[in-house]
Scaffold this motif. Sequence first.
Motif, PDB file in Angstrom:
ATOM      1  N   THR A  67       0.839  -1.202   0.000  1.00  9.89           N
ATOM      2  CA  THR A  67       0.000   0.000   0.000  1.00  9.89           C
ATOM      3  C   THR A  67       0.870   1.246   0.000  1.00  9.89           C
ATOM      4  O   THR A  67       0.627   2.193  -0.759  1.00  9.89           O
ATOM      5  N   LYS A  68       1.890   1.251   0.859  1.00  9.05           N
ATOM      6  CA  LYS A  68       2.809   2.396   0.906  1.00  9.05           C
ATOM      7  C   LYS A  68       3.552   2.544  -0.421  1.00  9.05           C
ATOM      8  O   LYS A  68       3.756   3.655  -0.909  1.00  9.05           O
ATOM      9  N   LEU A  69       3.954   1.422  -1.021  1.00  9.20           N
ATOM     10  CA  LEU A  69       4.635   1.455  -2.308  1.00  9.20           C
ATOM     11  C   LEU A  69       3.722   2.004  -3.394  1.00  9.20           C
ATOM     12  O   LEU A  69       4.151   2.807  -4.236  1.00  9.20           O
ATOM     13  N   LEU A  70       2.450   1.619  -3.374  1.00  7.44           N
ATOM     14  CA  LEU A  70       1.481   2.133  -4.343  1.00  7.44           C
ATOM     15  C   LEU A  70       1.310   3.638  -4.179  1.00  7.44           C
ATOM     16  O   LEU A  70       1.262   4.372  -5.175  1.00  7.44           O
ATOM     17  N   GLU A  71       1.213   4.106  -2.927  1.00  6.24           N
ATOM     18  CA  GLU A  71       1.079   5.540  -2.689  1.00  6.24           C
ATOM     19  C   GLU A  71       2.306   6.291  -3.215  1.00  6.24           C
ATOM     20  O   GLU A  71       2.168   7.328  -3.876  1.00  6.24           O
ATOM     21  N   ALA A  72       3.487   5.770  -2.932  1.00  8.53           N
ATOM     22  CA  ALA A  72       4.712   6.418  -3.401  1.00  8.53           C
ATOM     23  C   ALA A  72       4.791   6.396  -4.918  1.00  8.53           C
ATOM     24  O   ALA A  72       5.173   7.394  -5.545  1.00  8.53           O
ATOM     25  N   THR A  73       4.418   5.277  -5.529  1.00  7.00           N
ATOM     26  CA  THR A  73       4.439   5.157  -6.988  1.00  7.00           C
ATOM     27  C   THR A  73       3.459   6.140  -7.619  1.00  7.00           C
ATOM     28  O   THR A  73       3.773   6.770  -8.638  1.00  7.00           O
TER      29      THR A  73
END
Length: 112
Positions: A67-73
């Motif tokens: 989820t954090k990776l998706l937000e950063a992406t």
Amino acid sequence: MADPEEVQVSSQPSPPISSSSSDAFAASSPGIPVLLDWPFPNRSSDRTVDLLEEVELQIGDAAFSLTKLLEATSAVSAQVEELAFKCTENARFLKTWRDLLKEGYDSLKTDN
């Protein structure tokens, strides 16, 4: 009479007696589980539960990380789109200046 070392007393309660052909055996052998599905403490099932909980925690951690990776992406993607727009505008600006300079140079060249 039985040897005292051979006699073992069960510390567990007797299993529920079923109404089957093993009733006679259950009545003659109190304290010995007759049913195959009698619940025994099982350390491997404790380990299985521990492993299952560990896997569930790892899945939760992975989901949080994803989820954090998706937000950063998504944030980086928006920045890339903005940068691409600015680069396109800069390219148009530079092309316009190049064309103006070329026209000015050509006009000076023809005057001479």
